[in-house]
Scaffold this active site. Structure first.
Site, mmCIF file in Angstrom:
data_model
loop_
_atom_site.group_PDB
_atom_site.id
_atom_site.type_symbol
_atom_site.label_atom_id
_atom_site.label_comp_id
_atom_site.label_asym_id
_atom_site.label_seq_id
_atom_site.Cartn_x
_atom_site.Cartn_y
_atom_site.Cartn_z
ATOM 1 N N ASP A 176 -4.073 -6.115 4.527
ATOM 2 C CA ASP A 176 -5.164 -6.903 5.108
ATOM 3 C C ASP A 176 -5.119 -8.371 4.700
ATOM 4 O O ASP A 176 -5.691 -9.220 5.369
ATOM 5 C CB ASP A 176 -6.518 -6.297 4.699
ATOM 6 N N ASN A 212 0.856 -1.193 0.000
ATOM 7 C CA ASN A 212 0.000 0.000 0.000
ATOM 8 C C ASN A 212 0.888 1.237 0.000
ATOM 9 O O ASN A 212 2.109 1.135 0.016
ATOM 10 C CB ASN A 212 -0.966 -0.029 1.190
#
Ligand code: CTP
Length: 400
Positions: free
Chosen positions: A279, A211
């Site tokens: 995640d 990310n």
């Protein structure tokens, strides 16, 4: 007893309208029984006088590099050596540029270049000057040189314009200095872990899921904790950032590695989870480079990563005294952050809007919404370093 009693403070006053506030700085420092020496730049002499500063400080004010009496009494080298801390207020764009570029052509810049003591600067200038890329580069350089930059504040300026550029109030500087000197003693018995940066979840030897987190906020927090005397361990995902001073940094790649490292450093007094943990991890990791399957579909099999923050808050036996989490949201910031506050078990949540329009990832600035059991505060936009300082001040209040 005052934390500042008998501290030797060297105050360098630049030439800006905020120089008049420097008089208050001297007054407040003297009230705390600090020893104050002043260097007044020639530009500064247009705004305040040596006479008033000498009377207030009780010491001769210095203005010239080649002032022979001064050089015999105390050279610019001694001036900095005999100080415990050097404060530049107001730090004008010109003084900041000189400091960033190593110029030494007057008493102030020479003393600063020769300094071996902590330096704090309080910038003060027109908003456009503050926002100019040249000033930004200079400020970043100074931060790299470990100069503490306090402010500027947002507000109406002497020139009539509005924005960031107002020098911090003298009382804010005084409060900062009190924390700077008191915290060393107050917090040195505490330990902290901070997670920061993204995690990388490998797909094959050449690819990974990641990310946009830069790690800047977590690194700034670790540095601020260390400055406050806390024994700090930073568990960092992959970033390009420099190791913060006096922090034990451990590098990890994946969420699982981060969790294991966090567990290794338990128990701890303070735990701050600033990392943007991926995640999911890839369960069908391929030891060879993965080939296209023709359809582009169902190439990756994913499994949820463990939630590190929750693992720690739910470990009743080793729960840290303070657990702080972040909530990175792209919409309904407060609503979503409150849900996280209620479900994660953290004492405080710092929520930030990370949607593209806010440009938080990678930037040096952040807007925080602070959530605790009985508080919801929207902090003004400020630098990530200032967010870290504000957070650490709050921790000091809470824990000591
Ligand atoms: N966090 C964590 N471990 C994870 C995911 C998140 O420790 N696997 C921590 C983050 O460091 C942060 C807080 O949990 O302090 C919230 O992270 P965020 O990414 O906003 O939330 P998630 O729990 O991942 O929820 P979602 O992505 O569904 O919004």
């Amino acid at each position: 007893m005052s934390e500042l009693k008998n501290k030797n403070v060297l105050l360098i006053i630049g030439g800006g309208i905020a120089a008049f506030k420097a008089i208050d700085i001297v007054r407040l420092l003297k009230e705390e029984r600090a020893n104050v020496n002043v260097i007044l730049t020639h530009a500064g002499e247009n705004f305040v006088t040596s006479i008033s500063l000498s009377q207030l400080s009780g010491n001769r004010v210095r203005t010239d590099l080649f002032d022979m009496t001064g050089e015999l009494e105390m050279s610019h080298i001694e001036l900095s050596r005999k100080s415990d801390i050097i404060i530049v207020a107001p730090a004008t764009a010109d003084l900041i540029a000189k400091m960033a570029n190593g110029q030494a052509n007057d008493l102030a810049s020479t003393t600063l270049l020769a300094a071996n003591k902590p330096i704090i600067i309080l910038p003060s200038m027109n908003v456009k000057m503050w926002e100019h890329p040249a000033t930004k580069i200079n400020i970043n350089k100074l931060r790299d040189y470990e100069v503490e930059v306090l402010g500027p504040d947002e507000g109406e300026m002497a020139c009539g314009e509005y924005g960031f550029g107002r020098m911090l109030e003298p009382i804010d500087l005084l409060n900062y200095l009190k924390v700077f000197y008191s915290s060393e003693k107050a917090l040195s018995k505490f330990s902290a872990i901070v997670t920061a940066g993204p995690t990388h979840e490998p797909i094959d030897p050449v690819r990974y899921i990641a990310n946009r987190s830069s790690g800047k906020q977590g690194y700034a927090i670790a540095e601020a904790l260390a400055k406050a005397g806390v024994k700090t361990t930073l568990i960092s995902g992959p970033t390009i950032l420099k190791k913060p001073k006096d922090v034990n940094v451990l590098y990890v790649e994946t969420a699982h590695e981060m969790l294991n490292m966090v567990k290794k450093y338990m128990p701890t007094d303070i735990a701050i989870f600033a990392a943007a943990v991926a995640d999911w991890k890839v369960t069908n990791y391929s030891p060879d480079k993965m080939k296209k399957n023709g359809t582009g579909k169902n190439l990756l099999e994913l499994e949820e990563n463990p939630n590190i923050l929750e693992t720690i808050t739910k470990n009743i036996e080793q729960r840290p005294k303070i657990v702080i989490g972040f909530a990175a949201e792209t919409k309904d910031l407060i609503k979503e952050a409150k849900i996280k506050f209620n479900s994660k078990g953290a004492d405080w949540i710092l929520a930030n809007d990370v949607s593209a329009k806010n440009n938080v990832f990678g930037s040096d600035r952040n807007s925080i919404c602070f959530i605790s059991k009985d508080d919801l505060e929207e902090w003004n936009e400020m630098s990530k370093v200032e967010v870290a300082q504000k957070l650490v001040k709050r921790i000091i209040k809470e824990i000591s």
